[in-house]
Scaffold this motif. Structure first.
Motif, short mmCIF file in Angstrom:
data_model
loop_
_atom_site.label_atom_id
_atom_site.label_comp_id
_atom_site.label_asym_id
_atom_site.label_seq_id
_atom_site.Cartn_x
_atom_site.Cartn_y
_atom_site.Cartn_z
N ASP A 832 -3.48 5.67 -12.47
CA ASP A 832 -3.88 6.36 -11.65
C ASP A 832 -5.57 6.33 -11.25
OD1 ASP A 832 -1.68 7.96 -12.41
OD2 ASP A 832 -2.92 9.05 -13.71
N GLU A 833 -6.15 5.35 -12.11
CA GLU A 833 -7.68 5.28 -11.46
C GLU A 833 -7.22 3.71 -10.50
OE1 GLU A 833 -10.27 5.82 -15.22
OE2 GLU A 833 -9.33 4.59 -15.33
N ALA A 834 -6.46 3.23 -11.30
CA ALA A 834 -5.99 1.19 -10.08
C ALA A 834 -5.78 2.17 -8.60
CB ALA A 834 -5.44 0.40 -11.59
N GLU A 835 -4.73 2.92 -8.94
CA GLU A 835 -4.40 3.62 -7.27
C GLU A 835 -5.18 4.38 -7.12
OE1 GLU A 835 0.60 4.30 -9.40
OE2 GLU A 835 -0.45 5.88 -8.46
N GLN A 836 -5.78 4.81 -7.55
CA GLN A 836 -6.66 5.20 -6.75
C GLN A 836 -7.79 4.71 -5.68
OE1 GLN A 836 -8.54 8.13 -9.43
NE2 GLN A 836 -7.01 9.38 -9.41
N ARG A 837 -8.17 3.66 -6.34
CA ARG A 837 -9.43 2.60 -6.12
C ARG A 837 -8.77 2.32 -5.15
NH1 ARG A 837 -13.38 1.33 -10.31
NH2 ARG A 837 -13.81 -0.62 -9.40
N VAL A 838 -7.40 1.71 -5.27
CA VAL A 838 -6.72 0.78 -4.48
C VAL A 838 -6.79 1.51 -2.61
CG1 VAL A 838 -4.84 -0.63 -3.84
CG2 VAL A 838 -5.93 -1.19 -5.53
N GLU A 839 -5.90 2.50 -3.23
CA GLU A 839 -5.77 3.51 -1.92
C GLU A 839 -7.03 4.00 -0.82
OE1 GLU A 839 -4.07 8.00 -2.51
OE2 GLU A 839 -3.12 6.06 -2.92
N VAL A 861 -2.52 -12.90 -11.66
CA VAL A 861 -2.72 -13.03 -12.53
C VAL A 861 -4.01 -13.52 -12.67
CG1 VAL A 861 -1.10 -14.62 -11.72
CG2 VAL A 861 -3.23 -15.32 -10.51
N PRO A 862 -5.17 -14.18 -13.36
CA PRO A 862 -6.71 -13.73 -12.68
C PRO A 862 -6.96 -14.44 -11.62
CG PRO A 862 -5.92 -14.58 -15.04
CD PRO A 862 -4.70 -15.48 -13.56
N GLY A 863 -8.07 -13.39 -10.92
CA GLY A 863 -8.74 -13.39 -9.85
C GLY A 863 -7.75 -12.48 -8.73
N GLN A 864 -6.53 -12.19 -9.48
CA GLN A 864 -5.87 -11.58 -7.93
C GLN A 864 -6.03 -10.46 -7.49
OE1 GLN A 864 -1.24 -12.03 -8.51
NE2 GLN A 864 -0.64 -10.61 -6.81
N LEU A 865 -5.98 -9.45 -6.51
CA LEU A 865 -5.97 -8.49 -6.29
C LEU A 865 -4.93 -7.35 -6.30
CD1 LEU A 865 -7.19 -9.69 -2.63
CD2 LEU A 865 -8.92 -8.32 -4.21
N PHE A 866 -5.08 -6.56 -7.00
CA PHE A 866 -4.55 -4.79 -6.65
C PHE A 866 -4.06 -4.73 -5.17
CE2 PHE A 866 -4.50 -3.35 -11.18
CZ PHE A 866 -5.02 -4.55 -12.06
N SER A 867 -2.53 -4.66 -5.70
CA SER A 867 -1.83 -3.99 -4.00
C SER A 867 -1.18 -2.55 -4.50
CB SER A 867 -1.00 -5.09 -3.30
OG SER A 867 0.43 -5.31 -4.38
N PRO A 868 -0.73 -2.16 -3.39
CA PRO A 868 -0.46 -0.65 -3.71
C PRO A 868 1.02 -1.11 -4.00
CG PRO A 868 -1.07 -0.89 -1.23
CD PRO A 868 -1.59 -2.59 -2.02
N GLN A 869 1.36 -2.25 -3.56
CA GLN A 869 2.99 -3.11 -3.76
C GLN A 869 3.37 -2.99 -4.91
OE1 GLN A 869 3.86 -6.74 -1.92
NE2 GLN A 869 6.70 -6.42 -2.09
N ILE A 870 1.88 -3.50 -5.75
CA ILE A 870 2.31 -3.99 -7.72
C ILE A 870 2.47 -2.50 -7.98
CG2 ILE A 870 0.77 -5.21 -8.99
CD1 ILE A 870 -0.08 -7.12 -6.66
N LEU A 871 1.41 -2.15 -7.99
CA LEU A 871 1.36 -0.65 -8.39
C LEU A 871 2.85 -0.29 -8.47
CD1 LEU A 871 -2.45 -0.14 -7.55
CD2 LEU A 871 -1.13 -0.88 -9.94
N THR A 872 2.67 0.27 -7.33
CA THR A 872 4.66 0.84 -6.88
C THR A 872 5.20 0.59 -8.57
OG1 THR A 872 3.52 1.54 -4.96
CG2 THR A 872 5.82 2.04 -6.09
N PHE A 873 5.91 -0.67 -8.05
CA PHE A 873 6.42 -1.47 -9.29
C PHE A 873 5.88 -1.55 -10.31
CE2 PHE A 873 7.34 -5.34 -11.33
CZ PHE A 873 8.97 -5.28 -11.21
N MET A 874 4.74 -1.46 -10.96
CA MET A 874 4.25 -1.44 -12.42
C MET A 874 4.52 -0.06 -12.83
SD MET A 874 3.78 -3.84 -13.47
CE MET A 874 2.85 -3.47 -14.82
N ARG A 875 5.07 1.48 -11.56
CA ARG A 875 4.97 2.77 -12.08
C ARG A 875 5.95 2.68 -12.48
NH1 ARG A 875 2.32 7.27 -12.45
NH2 ARG A 875 0.20 6.60 -11.43
N SER A 876 7.06 1.63 -11.45
CA SER A 876 8.48 2.29 -12.27
C SER A 876 8.92 1.47 -12.61
CB SER A 876 9.30 1.77 -10.82
OG SER A 876 8.75 0.51 -10.19
#
Ligand SMILES: Cc1ncc(COP(=O)(O)O)c(C=O)c1O
Length: 915
Positions: A832-839, A861-876
């Motif tokens: 949730d926190e990661a999603e809020q921060r990215v949003e 991977v190390p150094g990679q930016l979180f994206s909404p797409q990644i977080l949606t995928f992880m949630r699913s």
């Protein structure tokens, strides 16, 4: 006619036909005795004899004369003798008892079958049997005397025994090489026809068209050369000999290197016989295995840190004696760390181990081969470290095995992740298109970074069996970057060398073909034409280069290719036995030293000798029977596919994914949806030209309609209930791999298990309450609808790029990884926190690899930016196993301070040196 289709291995069709023939012959006798109608049976027998007729002429046993004799006995109504002969042949084929010292041909003797059924001498199982192809248009009498002549040279202490098969034409010779997997040698004589006299239409599905029609206008030497080349393309392991009546001294210097030796016909056959045995003996050698075996049987006093050696710490133990019972004593007798006394050192081999590696290099078509005792995970790290300096740019499929991610991180590479095409329907990735690779290379060129690009690293074939056009990828990349090095991870593909259709798509064969092509004057001419059209590739427009097939400049391109193979995954080897194969024109000049250092970095100083010896034997086996085993493997795979797709109950719940399902049409110019299903020539056509093809021996079964997730299907249904082990699943698929160890019985068992699961499902569905049924339908709908899209690589945080020039995709994974060793730079964020921060527009950066299983590739991977797409995928994702994510704390990410520090501590550019 047996009721199944044979796709590839005529051997199974042949074996089935002989068994059916025996069964029908016995029934015919019984029916005759009971005065029942026999017409139907006679028709069946005639049909079976018609199937076998065109096949038997390619095998020495039972021999065409015996086969004709069976036909004659049947036609003459001598059913008792016919049945006895068929029974004898089938029995000998089924039990391998013909592989002894009896002559293979039973023809011409009234009681021929007695010799098979009751051999005078028992077959010597310790003496391997093989067949030798003789290509000459000769009469029956001549053939018989050649056979007798060669048999006369046999000695009791010969290590092997062989029989000859004589064919009169090039076409027959090529068919024999494709079909008869017992062949180990071929003797080409000067008089042979081009076309076969026989009607081979029933075999067309197993063989492709052969060579140019003008063959008969060529000189006998040229014809012999063409034949030798054609046979070598199909079966490079075959020893070829030329027998001729003209001046052998003249020919010796001129004729193809494919001939092991040339003989003068009039000099008799003893030398030929000895050479045939010697040729097979050279491949039969297993120097390290033999050294280890003799060493292990010598009494030794061990004053080394090796208490288990010779079983000493076990045999007198009161508490662990079952260790010997379970493993057998030999494995402990072979436990040694000796590097002398006939043995050798893995880190500095000079004796049998070196020789074993040289033999492996020859077998796998490499210039150098290195054995590795800690799997391809280690092999990959060795190759990357040997070739990549910190700061070098490496292009890699993001979907690659974790060993590459770690290897590149350790080496300090600037990593450019390539995107494979996604298969959202099955939550899987395919492979990386050539267009994507070229786009990245061209982007790096635009940014002025091409000189720093060192390596392209791809997985061939992928876990799911997608196979690249290896040669084309290398060819086009070398046109843009002439010194690019290729590492092909062939963890799953060691067996491919031993099948003529697969072989051209292996790294070692493609490297050799490419190097040969670049040397040809015709290639030079094509390149000049290409260069005139496109202009200098260095200056050409990106769009032009993306849209056409590129040719490298033969004066500049270097062929530098590495392949890593888990021998233990697809051939015979103890677990962790792997090989590194090298085909690098600059190896001795630029790499040998660093390779040695890298090898030392990752290799234990106490390597396991049993693993090494098993690699040596695995190589021997592959060289002598790889062709047979791989054909059977593919045949078994196709039978499994057929059984699933044609079974009325199974096909209700399961479906084997085809080439068309896993490879989009844009990558398949052949337009063939199921290559092998339409016969081997179709497979050859697709494998010749399509950008990607599917390895038919890997079977992905779609199970969406069962309503059961892939992982649950694997654990709860296959493993726990039936002990069926599989390796990979996705949301709605399970992958079944066939190997050279797969038997027809194991395929039958799997089919039985799948049918039982389907039957249980049917029963459960019938008993379900309306609520349960609604829940089941929801599961089915979920699994059969496309998943949340697989996320693309989002990009590195600017602090981990080099910050110079035009931005390109690569990032410094090592710096990003090690920065997190300082705890104060890191914090944890829940989903949730990661999603809020990215949003809210924050840049959230991973400190580590985050890898859900399945699908098993890092989404971060190390150094990679979180994206909404990644977080949606992880949630699913329903999967409980996510490496790099702590359920109690969440994702480990960098605090802003760390990113600021990282931005100010960018490393200097690497010096322009190295391989
Ligand atoms: C593509 C690929 N490369 C390398 C490896 C590692 O191989 P090994 O198990 O021999 O260490 C694997 C293992 O599954 C793999 O799938």
């Amino acid at each position: 006619m047996p009721n199944s289709v044979a796709y590839n291995s005529l051997g199974q069709l042949r074996a089935d036909s002989w068994s059916s023939l025996e069964e029908s012959a016995v029934q015919l006798l019984l029916a005759g005795a009971q005065q029942r109608p026999v017409e139907q049976l006679k028709q069946t027998i005639t049909g079976l004899l018609d199937v076998l007729g065109p096949i038997e002429r390619f095998w020495a046993f039972p021999g065409m004369q015996s086969f004709q004799k069976a036909r004659r006995l049947f036609a003459a109504g001598k059913y008792d003798r016919f049945a006895a002969l068929v029974r004898a042949v089938n029995g000998a084929l089924a039990t391998d008892s013909f592989r002894g010292d009896q002559p293979g041909d039973l023809g011409g003797e009234d009681d021929a079958y007695d010799r098979v059924a009751h051999p005078a001498e028992p077959a010597r199982a310790d003496r391997p049997y093989f067949e030798v192809l003789v290509v000459e248009d000769m009469g029956e009498q001549q053939e018989r005397s050649l056979r007798e002549e060669l048999r006369r040279w046999r000695r009791a202490d010969d290590p092997f025994v062989y029989e000859i098969v004589v064919v009169p034409s090039l076409e027959d010779a090529v068919m024999a090489a494709r079909l008869n997997y017992w062949l180990q040698a071929c003797v080409v004589r000067r008089r042979f026809a081009y076309r076969s006299r026989h009607d081979s239409s029933s075999l067309r599905q197993f063989v492709d068209s052969v060579v140019a029609d003008d063959l008969m206008e060529r000189s006998p030497d040229e014809r012999a050369q063409i034949l030798a080349r054609t046979l070598a393309r199909i079966r490079p392991e075959l020893d070829q000999y030329l027998m001729t009546e003209i001046a052998v001294e003249d020919l010796a210097g001129r004729l193809s290197h494919h001939f092991r030796r040339i003989f003068h016909t009039r000099e008799g056959s003893l030398e030929l016989h000895l050479s045939i045995l010697d040729g097979v003996a050279a491949r039969y050698r297993a120097p390290f295995f033999n050294a280890l075996r003799s060493y292990s049987h010598r009494p030794t006093g061990v004053f080394h840190a090796l208490p288990i050696s010779h079983g000493k710490s076990i045999v007198d133990s009161h508490w662990i004696r079952e260790m010997v019972d379970f493993y057998g004593l030999d494995i402990f007798l072979a436990e040694t760390s000796a590097t002398c006394g006939g043995l050798d050192s893995l880190l500095e081999p000079t004796g049998p181990l070196r020789e074993a590696q040289q033999l492996a290099a020859r077998t796998f078509g490499a210039r150098q081969t290195y054995f590795v005792t800690n799997g391809t995970s280690t092999a990959n790290k060795i190759v990357v470290q040997a070739l990549v300096q910190p700061g070098d740019i490496v292009l890699v499929d993001r979907n690659c095995h974790q060993s590459h991610h770690y290897g590149l991180m350790l080496a300090g590479a600037m990593v450019t992740y390539l995107e494979a095409y996604p298969l959202h329907q099955y939550s899987m990735y395919g492979a990386v298109s050539l267009r994507e690779i070229k786009e990245q290379l061209l982007a790096l060129r635009r940014a002025g970074k091409l000189d720093r690009v060192k390596m392209l690293l791809l997985t061939n074939c992928t876990f799911d069996g997608i196979v690249y056009d290896v040669q084309r990828v290398m060819q086009e990349c070398l046109a843009i970057k002439p010194d690019l090095i290729f590492l092909w991870d062939e963890a799953w593909f060691a067996f491919a060398r031993f099948h003529p259709v697969y072989r051209p798509r292996t790294a070692m064969r493609a490297a050799r073909t490419l190097a040969e092509t670049l040397r040809q004057p015709e290639y030079r001419a094509s390149y000049d034409k290409f260069a005139a059209e496109v202009g200098a590739v260095d200056a050409a427009d990106d769009e032009v280069l993306l849209d056409r097939r590129l040719l490298p400049d033969p004066a500049r391109a270097r062929v530098r290719v590495y392949s890593t193979q888990s021998t233990h995954k697809t051939l015979t080897s103890l677990r962790q036995g792997s090989m590194i194969h090298v085909w690098d024109q600059d190896f001795s000049q630029k790499v040998e030293e660093t390779f040695h250092e890298a090898y030392m970095t990752h290799t234990s100083t106490s390597p396991n000798y049993q693993i090494l010896a098993s690699l040596d034997l695995g190589r021997r086996q592959a060289e002598l029977e790889g062709f047979e085993l791989v054909q059977k493997q593919i045949e078994n795979a196709m039978r499994l596919r057929d059984a699933v797709d044609h079974h009325p109950l199974l096909s209700k719940y399961m479906r084997c994914l085809t080439t068309a399902d896993l490879i989009p049409a844009e990558y398949r110019p052949s337009g063939i949806d199921q290559p092998l299903r339409s016969g081997l020539p179709s497979m050859i056509r697709a494998w010749d030209g399509d950008e990607f093809v599917l390895d038919p021996s890997r079977i992905t079964i779609y199970i969406g309609t069962t309503g059961i997730e892939g992982d649950a299907f694997k654990r709860n249904h296959l493993m726990d209930r039936y002990g069926v082990q599989i390796n990979k699943t996705s949301r709605n698929t399970v992958l079944f791999m066939t190997t050279i160890g797969t038997t027809r019985s194991s395929v039958a068992y799997l089919i039985e298990v799948l049918v039982t699961i389907a039957r249980d499902l049917d029963a459960q569905l019938a008993d379900m309450s309306p609520t349960e049924r609604a829940a089941h339908e929801r599961s089915v709908l979920r699994l059969t609808s496309p998943s949340t899209p697989l996320p693309d690589f989002s990009g590195f945080h600017p602090s981990f790029t080099d910050g110079r020039g035009l931005p390109t995709r690569e990032g410094d994974v090592r710096r990003a990884f090690y920065l997190s060793y300082n705890d104060s730079y890191c914090e944890y964020l829940t989903q949730d926190e990661a999603e809020q921060r990215v949003e809210s527009g924050d840049q959230v950066v991973s400190t580590t690899y985050v890898t859900p299983y399945p699908p098993g590739y890092p989404v971060l991977v190390p150094g990679q930016l979180f994206s909404p797409q990644i977080l949606t995928f992880m949630r699913s994702l329903g999967t409980p196993e996510v490496h790099g994510y702590r359920p109690d704390l969440g994702y480990r990410v960098y605090v802003d301070k760390a990113l600021e520090i990282a931005a100010t501590t960018r490393p200097p550019q690497p010096p322009d040196s190295g391989p």
